[in-house]
Design an enzyme around this catalytic site. Sequence first.
Site, PDB file in Angstrom:
ATOM      1  N   ASN A 107     -25.685 -14.385  87.895  1.00  0.00           N
ATOM      2  CA  ASN A 107     -26.873 -14.855  88.591  1.00  0.00           C
ATOM      3  C   ASN A 107     -27.183 -14.050  89.860  1.00  0.00           C
ATOM      4  O   ASN A 107     -28.225 -13.415  89.957  1.00  0.00           O
ATOM      5  CB  ASN A 107     -26.697 -16.341  88.912  1.00  0.00           C
ATOM      6  CG  ASN A 107     -27.960 -16.998  89.409  1.00  0.00           C
ATOM      7  OD1 ASN A 107     -29.042 -16.664  88.972  1.00  0.00           O
ATOM      8  ND2 ASN A 107     -27.816 -17.932  90.312  1.00  0.00           N
ATOM      9  N   ASP A 108     -26.304 -14.082  90.820  1.00  0.00           N
ATOM     10  CA  ASP A 108     -26.593 -13.461  92.115  1.00  0.00           C
ATOM     11  C   ASP A 108     -26.642 -11.942  92.050  1.00  0.00           C
ATOM     12  O   ASP A 108     -27.434 -11.321  92.753  1.00  0.00           O
ATOM     13  CB  ASP A 108     -25.561 -13.905  93.157  1.00  0.00           C
ATOM     14  CG  ASP A 108     -25.630 -15.400  93.435  1.00  0.00           C
ATOM     15  OD1 ASP A 108     -26.747 -15.960  93.410  1.00  0.00           O
ATOM     16  OD2 ASP A 108     -24.571 -16.004  93.671  1.00  0.00           O
ATOM     17  N   VAL A 109     -25.825 -11.329  91.203  1.00  0.00           N
ATOM     18  CA  VAL A 109     -25.752  -9.867  91.167  1.00  0.00           C
ATOM     19  C   VAL A 109     -26.897  -9.243  90.374  1.00  0.00           C
ATOM     20  O   VAL A 109     -26.984  -8.021  90.275  1.00  0.00           O
ATOM     21  CB  VAL A 109     -24.380  -9.377  90.645  1.00  0.00           C
ATOM     22  CG1 VAL A 109     -23.260  -9.841  91.565  1.00  0.00           C
ATOM     23  CG2 VAL A 109     -24.137  -9.800  89.209  1.00  0.00           C
ATOM     24  N   PHE A 156     -23.595 -18.696  92.927  1.00  0.00           N
ATOM     25  CA  PHE A 156     -22.660 -18.896  94.035  1.00  0.00           C
ATOM     26  C   PHE A 156     -23.365 -18.856  95.391  1.00  0.00           C
ATOM     27  O   PHE A 156     -23.021 -19.605  96.292  1.00  0.00           O
ATOM     28  CB  PHE A 156     -21.555 -17.832  93.965  1.00  0.00           C
ATOM     29  CG  PHE A 156     -20.447 -18.045  94.944  1.00  0.00           C
ATOM     30  CD1 PHE A 156     -19.501 -19.047  94.738  1.00  0.00           C
ATOM     31  CD2 PHE A 156     -20.337 -17.248  96.074  1.00  0.00           C
ATOM     32  CE1 PHE A 156     -18.468 -19.254  95.639  1.00  0.00           C
ATOM     33  CE2 PHE A 156     -19.304 -17.441  96.970  1.00  0.00           C
ATOM     34  CZ  PHE A 156     -18.368 -18.441  96.756  1.00  0.00           C
ATOM     35  N   ALA A 157     -24.366 -17.986  95.525  1.00  0.00           N
ATOM     36  CA  ALA A 157     -25.082 -17.861  96.802  1.00  0.00           C
ATOM     37  C   ALA A 157     -25.978 -19.064  97.087  1.00  0.00           C
ATOM     38  O   ALA A 157     -26.455 -19.233  98.208  1.00  0.00           O
ATOM     39  CB  ALA A 157     -25.911 -16.578  96.830  1.00  0.00           C
TER      40      ALA A 157
END
Length: 189
Positions: free
Chosen positions: A115-117, A155-156
């Site tokens: 997700n975040d990357v 996570f972010a």
Amino acid sequence: MVTAGAAGEIGDRTVRSTSASDAAVQMAYASQVAIVPGYGMAVAQAQHAVREMTKALEAKGIEVYFAIHPVAGRMPGHMNVLLAEADVPYDELKEMEDANALFPRTDVALVIGANDVTNPAAKDQPDSPIYGMPILEVDESRSVIVLKRSMSSGFAGIDNPLFYEDKTSMLFGDAKASVQDIVAELQAL
């Protein structure tokens, strides 16, 4: 949750859902597919199913590579370890810089919980908490399929605009089960 093949509204944005069958067809007609593993693959322990999927794609003459972000998962090198465990050839793993150069020529990028990357807010939203973070630029691919359990943030804790792009479709469910369903569909084609 949005049903397979449907479009759903979240706020003023549309999310397109897909099925394992449609994802398999889309990848079966591609020349090049990128697999972008993340924490979702690790949690579901889907690395062996992912390897089976790559074998099925390669048997159809499709070039497959893995786009690896250095901090995907919960520790540096997490994806490399999981993919090595599943006997993915090391030369199919592309580090972020090399993968980003390949995405504009990639027909389908299959994101498995990364997700975040893969969040384009890191490059185009100066007010984002992740602005400036290096990402895998999957949004440069011709199409993107994202495997996730739900629309929850990563996570972010921030939303990912990639999920609402016209070229993106979401395959909701457990990553391992979703990939196994894709493999079965690929083998039936």
